[in-house]
Design an enzyme around this catalytic site. Structure first.
Site, PDB file in Angstrom:
ATOM      1  CB  ILE A  35     -10.797  -5.482 -13.537  1.00  0.00           C
ATOM      2  CG1 ILE A  35      -9.889  -4.743 -12.531  1.00  0.00           C
ATOM      3  CG2 ILE A  35     -12.202  -4.888 -13.560  1.00  0.00           C
ATOM      4  CD1 ILE A  35     -10.409  -4.660 -11.128  1.00  0.00           C
ATOM      5  CG  ASN A  70      -3.186  -1.341 -12.996  1.00  0.00           C
ATOM      6  OD1 ASN A  70      -3.066  -1.443 -11.778  1.00  0.00           O
ATOM      7  ND2 ASN A  70      -2.519  -2.113 -13.844  1.00  0.00           N
ATOM      8  CG  ASN A  86       2.028   3.126  -5.730  1.00  0.00           C
ATOM      9  OD1 ASN A  86       2.424   4.107  -6.347  1.00  0.00           O
ATOM     10  ND2 ASN A  86       2.673   1.970  -5.750  1.00  0.00           N
ATOM     11  CG  HIS A  88       2.459  -2.913 -15.323  1.00  0.00           C
ATOM     12  ND1 HIS A  88       2.094  -4.101 -14.716  1.00  0.00           N
ATOM     13  CD2 HIS A  88       3.551  -3.176 -16.075  1.00  0.00           C
ATOM     14  CE1 HIS A  88       2.930  -5.046 -15.105  1.00  0.00           C
ATOM     15  NE2 HIS A  88       3.826  -4.516 -15.921  1.00  0.00           N
ATOM     16  N   GLY A 143       0.774  -1.242   0.000  1.00  0.00           N
ATOM     17  CA  GLY A 143       0.000   0.000   0.000  1.00  0.00           C
ATOM     18  C   GLY A 143       0.800   1.284   0.000  1.00  0.00           C
ATOM     19  CG  MET A 159      -1.317  -8.174  -6.219  1.00  0.00           C
ATOM     20  SD  MET A 159      -0.427  -7.127  -7.391  1.00  0.00           S
ATOM     21  CE  MET A 159       0.946  -8.198  -7.730  1.00  0.00           C
ATOM     22  NE  ARG A 160      -8.306 -11.270  -5.567  1.00  0.00           N
ATOM     23  CZ  ARG A 160      -8.085 -12.569  -5.522  1.00  0.00           C
ATOM     24  NH1 ARG A 160      -8.370 -13.337  -6.557  1.00  0.00           N
ATOM     25  NH2 ARG A 160      -7.590 -13.129  -4.443  1.00  0.00           N
TER      26      ARG A 160
HETATM   27  C1  GRF Z   1       3.519  -1.324  -7.496  1.00  0.00           C
HETATM   28  O1  GRF Z   1       4.822  -1.558  -7.970  1.00  0.00           O
HETATM   29  C2  GRF Z   1       2.542  -1.260  -8.647  1.00  0.00           C
HETATM   30  O2  GRF Z   1       3.109  -0.770  -9.818  1.00  0.00           O
HETATM   31  C3  GRF Z   1       2.172  -2.704  -8.825  1.00  0.00           C
HETATM   32  O3  GRF Z   1       2.131  -3.227  -7.534  1.00  0.00           O
HETATM   33  C4  GRF Z   1       3.006  -2.488  -6.686  1.00  0.00           C
HETATM   34  C5  GRF Z   1       2.220  -2.073  -5.479  1.00  0.00           C
HETATM   35  O4  GRF Z   1       3.035  -1.552  -4.462  1.00  0.00           O
HETATM   36  N1  GRF Z   1       0.926  -2.809  -9.550  1.00  0.00           N
HETATM   37  P1  GRF Z   1       2.368  -0.903  -3.161  1.00  0.00           P
HETATM   38  O5  GRF Z   1       1.425  -1.962  -2.570  1.00  0.00           O
HETATM   39  O6  GRF Z   1       1.624   0.323  -3.573  1.00  0.00           O
HETATM   40  O7  GRF Z   1       3.496  -0.612  -2.232  1.00  0.00           O
END
Ligand code: GRF
Length: 192
Positions: free
Chosen positions: A92, A106, A13, A108, A11, A89-90
């Site tokens: 949609i 999203n 981000n 990536h 989390g 991590m799913r």
């Molecule tokens: C990030 O690197 C994002 O690009 C990918 O999953 C990671 C999530 O990291 N989809 P966090 O849970 O926000 O630390």
């Protein structure tokens, strides 16, 4: 605009996004954090940051559709306009896609269309590319294939390790995602 974040893990981000909302760098309201992993650290971050949160697992439902219908119901109860995936991590499914067309974004950790999937950073590092990066895109029915909103390159130096590359990628993510969400929330959810 009312925004919800979906996340499965750490989390980091989510945290920078929540702080950007608090500082009014992103317009609108961060109304909800959902995690499909009841033990995810992101739920602790949401609690600390005062963002209402909820978690249930797809395992509790007879089908992916039933899981997404419940999630959709909760998104609607919260009157969510824009869904932000941050380490969710799913894939949609149709239920959410049809209800939020072009309103699910999203992030990536590679320069799509290179290195889609679960291990974007490691796959780029192992391949030996000299440039990778971060992509922000809207979700469509494919895996990491939706229309690209923003990208930023990250160089891989001779001295980089997988760990140092991960740090560099996350630093870019933590700046770029709030910046892009600020622009999206100014324009409106249907004008991405
Ligand atoms: C990030 O690197 C994002 O690009 C990918 O999953 C990671 C999530 O990291 N989809 P966090 O849970 O926000 O630390």
């Amino acid at each position: 605009m009312r925004v919800a974040v979906l996340a499965s893990g750490n989390g980091s981000n989510f945290e920078v996004i929540a702080k950007a909302f608090k500082k009014k760098q992103i317009k609108g309201e961060l109304v909800w954090l959902f995690s499909d992993q009841p033990d995810a650290f992101v739920l602790k971050r949401a609690q600390r940051l005062g963002v209402p949160s909820c978690s249930f697992s797809p395992k509790e439902f007879p089908s992916k559709q039933a899981y997404e219908e419940r999630l959709l119901q909760r998104l609607r109860e919260n009157a969510v306009d824009l869904v932000v995936l941050a380490g969710y991590m799913r894939i949609i499914g149709g239920t959410l896609l049809e209800s939020y067309p072009q309103q699910i974004v999203n992030i990536h950790p590679s320069l799509l269309p290179s290195f889609p999937g679960l291990h974007g950073i490691k796959d780029a590092f192992d391949y030996g590319v000299k440039v990778t990066g971060v992509t922000i895109h809207t979700i469509d029915a494919g895996v990491d294939t939706g229309p690209i909103i923003a990208q930023e390159a990250v160089c891989i130096e001779e001295t980089d390790t997988l760990a140092s590359l991960e740090t560099k990628i996350h630093q870019v993510e933590h700046r770029l995602y709030p910046e892009v969400l600020a622009k999206i929330t100014e324009k409106g959810p249907n004008k991405l």
